[in-house]
Write a protein that holds these residues in place. Structure first.
Motif, short mmCIF file in Angstrom:
data_model
loop_
_atom_site.label_atom_id
_atom_site.label_comp_id
_atom_site.label_asym_id
_atom_site.label_seq_id
_atom_site.Cartn_x
_atom_site.Cartn_y
_atom_site.Cartn_z
N GLY A 1 -2.97 0.32 -6.14
CA GLY A 1 -4.17 -0.09 -6.93
C GLY A 1 -4.80 -1.25 -6.16
N GLU A 2 -4.45 -1.40 -4.67
CA GLU A 2 -5.20 -2.25 -3.90
C GLU A 2 -5.31 -3.77 -4.61
N ARG A 3 -4.43 -4.38 -5.24
CA ARG A 3 -4.64 -5.76 -5.94
C ARG A 3 -4.29 -6.73 -4.70
N PRO A 4 -5.29 -7.50 -4.55
CA PRO A 4 -5.08 -8.57 -3.45
C PRO A 4 -4.20 -9.71 -4.14
N VAL A 5 -3.44 -10.39 -3.08
CA VAL A 5 -2.72 -11.57 -3.73
C VAL A 5 -2.52 -12.52 -2.51
N SER A 6 -2.51 -13.62 -2.56
CA SER A 6 -2.65 -14.55 -1.58
C SER A 6 -1.79 -15.74 -1.86
N ASP A 44 5.11 2.58 -10.81
CA ASP A 44 4.21 2.44 -9.63
C ASP A 44 4.98 3.16 -8.29
N ARG A 97 4.45 -5.48 -8.08
CA ARG A 97 3.41 -6.10 -9.15
C ARG A 97 3.76 -7.44 -9.39
N VAL A 109 -1.59 -7.20 -0.19
CA VAL A 109 -2.23 -6.51 -1.03
C VAL A 109 -1.09 -5.67 -1.84
N LEU A 110 -1.41 -5.59 -2.93
CA LEU A 110 -0.21 -4.98 -3.90
C LEU A 110 -0.59 -3.57 -4.27
N GLU A 111 0.38 -2.62 -3.87
CA GLU A 111 0.06 -1.07 -4.28
C GLU A 111 1.11 -0.66 -5.25
N VAL A 117 6.23 -11.37 -6.94
CA VAL A 117 6.00 -10.06 -7.01
C VAL A 117 7.53 -9.40 -7.17
#
Length: 650
Positions: free
Chosen positions: A197-202, A424, A148, A193-195, A178
């Motif tokens: 939850g498939e949260r994108p981050v770039s 998580d 996260r 992509v953070l798992e 993260v």
């Protein structure tokens, strides 16, 4: 005169064939020359560009990008040239068969030549089309990270440490921090992509493992973070992002050739080996720069902390990693029984069992999700730090019970963050287990609960024999009624008798085949495989191995039974069963079942074996815990199979 005209016509045909054959040697020579020339050119270019790439990373990227564009085209031309040469040679040799007239053996050889040419043309055409598709644009998939993102308000101390080190080093600052449990320290500049939850981050991302923050000293953490920031300063992450699509493009080119290699009678082999050589040359150059940049990043980390801190960080990460992996593996094995704070559980395990001997990990490379690293011993040698007993003792000392308290220097709510990261991880484990269980249940449901009886399909063969017998009978009858010009009556009787005998033989055989109907060949049930030739079924769970071979009559299935399983006996009759009790192999020669081809038959057997194994796993999971069962996948983590389970510095 008749014979003379036949000889004249045959000579004319032969002259025409020989005129065409005169055109084939230049094609064979030219195709071979082009293929050989391209091979030499690509070999020299690959070796030269690979050597230039060792002098400059920019030259490496430019050379590899050029090779990515040119290699598919060069391989395509080489394949076409080699195929043209092969076809010309085979056709030239086949033309020799015409000189003495087309006999039965000659027709067989011509058929073999036609099959060889056709198979080669099909394989070469498929490979060329695959190379064309390999040039399409490639977008790398986002890097999955189990963790996260944390803001400066959530981790004020960690953000101050990272930003302060970046300023001292003149490096770019991360745009996202993260934290997680499973991976080590690493940086990336590509999409992620953070798992869960498939949260994108770039952008520029720095991943920090919570267990290592708790188990390592402050200067060791600073040395590792500085090492990672040095990759930004050296442009390593941007370099990796530029290189990944090039690697993928060349790799897809070779896959396109390899997919057609088996059907091309060796024609595609040189092209495949040529591409592999080019990949090897560039891989050596990439490895050269990877090692060099790792040494440079180690030196940068030591410059802003100390050589001892960097050396201890390398050694201690190897000593800590097994305790982290053991704790997470135990939690993955039984997520419902796992503690809510896995970071605290790692610390408890490290205090109770101690750390591994750092010397045992000197020859291993640090794990990383995207890159490779030199062995720890080489990195210590590059730092100029000798491995002495004092260094090993300092790196391998067990953490104190209150080590978890040092997380307060990094995070506003360390206990809450550790519990959230643990949730998580356990949530990802449960999601993985649920997906595996769904797959297992689907495999069981695919075959159902009833039996499936497979029957031989003898009807087409019987009909062919009956029709052939009828044709021979018609021929015998026609010969007896109308005779054959130029053949004496006595010989006509012999010919008609032979035709009638063939009619009786083939018609009788066809009638016999049709009278057998569709006999049972195999009976597949959820629990076992049964054959009419065996005195008992073979349970799927008793099969140690199984292979199948298709032939003209059907499929030969060989079943290997382990020593503990009872070996079946043979029933009387001709059932196509062979038993080898010494080697514990049961061979079943099964005619092709009605409505199936060899691949469909193999897929059906595989589906029953998979369902039996799935049923076993589900039953064991149900017996081992009162909660809803899951698949037994002990020792794995919810990250990708190729990702490391231990958290280590890059």
């Amino acid at each position: 005169m008749t014979k003379a005209r036949e000889a004249r016509d045959g000579a004319g045909t032969l002259v025409t064939v020989m005129e065409w054959r005169r055109l084939l040697p230049p094609v064979a020579i030219g195709g071979g020359a082009v293929a050989a020339g391209l091979s030499l050119l690509v070999l020299l270019a690959g070796a030269g560009l690979g050597r230039l790439g060792r002098g400059s990373r920019d030259a490496l990227v430019r050379g590899f990008a050029l090779m990515r564009r040119l290699l598919p085209a060069a391989l395509a031309v080489q394949i076409l040239s080699a195929t043209a040469a092969f076809v010309a040679v085979v056709t030239f040799e086949a033309g020799m068969l015409v000189q003495g007239g087309l006999t039965g053996d000659g027709m067989k050889l011509l058929a073999v030549a036609a099959v060889a040419v056709g198979a080669t043309l099909i394989a070469a055409g498929g490979a060329v089309l695959g190379l064309r598709r390999a040039l399409d644009a490639f977008e790398p998939d986002p890097l999955p990270i189990l963790g996260r993102a944390i803001s400066p308000a959530e981790a004020p101390g960690l953000w101050r440490l990272v930003e302060g080190l970046a300023e001292r080093m003149g490096a770019l600052k991360p745009e996202a921090l993260v934290v997680g449990l499973t991976d080590g320290f690493f940086v990336t500049a590509g999409p992620a992509v953070l798992e869960p939850g498939e949260r994108p981050v770039s952008g520029r991302i720095l991943h920090v493992p919570l267990p290592l923050l708790a188990l390592m000293r402050g200067d060791e953490v600073a040395a590792i973070v500085a090492h990672e920031l040095a990759h930004y300063a050296g442009g390593d992450t941007a370099y990796s992002q530029r290189f990944l699509p090039i690697y993928a493009g060349v790799g897809r080119s070779l896959e396109a050739v390899a997919a057609r290699r088996d059907g091309a009678l060796g024609v595609l082999g040189p092209s495949l080996r040529l591409g592999a050589f080019v990949m090897e040359r560039f891989h050596l150059a990439v490895r050269h720069w990877s090692r060099k940049r790792e040494f440079a990043a180690d030196a940068a980390g030591a410059a802003v902390t100390s050589t001892d801190a960097s050396a201890r960080a390398l050694l201690r990460s190897g000593a800590v990693a097994p305790r982290v992996a053991e704790t997470l593996a135990a939690a993955a094995e039984a997520p419902d029984a796992a503690p809510p704070d896995l970071v605290a559980a790692v610390l408890d395990r490290a205090v109770a069992r101690g750390l591994d001997d750092p010397a045992a990990h000197l020859q291993t490379g640090q794990a990383h999700p995207t890159d490779t690293h030199p062995p720890t011993s080489e990195r210590l040698a590059a730092l100029g730090r000798a491995v002495d007993p004092d260094l090993l003792a300092a790196a391998g000392i067990a953490p104190p019970p209150h080590a978890l308290g040092q997380l307060a220097a990094y995070f506003a709510d360390p206990a809450g963050l550790c519990r959230a990261a643990s949730a998580d991880f356990l949530g990802a484990v449960r999601a993985r287990d649920a997906a595996v269980r769904a797959d297992l249940e689907a495999a069981v449901a695919e075959i159902g609960t009833g039996e499936r009886v497979l029957r031989a399909n003898h009807r087409p063969r019987g009909l062919v024999l009956v029709v052939a017998g009828g044709l021979f009978a018609a021929i015998a009858l026609a010969i007896m009624i109308f005779g054959v010009p130029g053949i004496p009556p006595r010989q006509i009787v012999v010919v008609a008798g032979a035709a009638f005998a063939l009619a009786v033989l083939m018609g009788g055989a066809g009638a016999l085949v049709l009278s057998r109907g569709a006999p049972v060949t195999l009976v597949l049930s959820p629990g076992s495989l049964a054959s009419p030739g065996l005195d008992r079924p073979i349970a799927w769970g008793e099969i140690a191995d199984l292979d199948m071979t298709a032939n003209h009559a059907g499929v030969v299935t060989r079943v290997l039974l382990p020593p503990g399983a009872s070996f079946p006996g043979r029933r009387p009759g001709r059932h196509g069963v062979r038993l080898d009790a010494k080697r514990r192999i049961v061979t079943l020669a099964v005619p092709m079942p009605r409505g199936m081809n060899p691949q469909g038959f193999a897929d059906l057997i595989a589906a029953y074996r998979t369902a039996a194994e799935a049923r076993r796993i589900l039953a064991e999971a149900a017996a081992s815990r009162p909660a809803p069962a899951r698949a037994d996948t002990a020792g794995t983590l919810p990250t990708e199979a190729s990702r490391p389970v231990e958290a280590q510095p890059a």
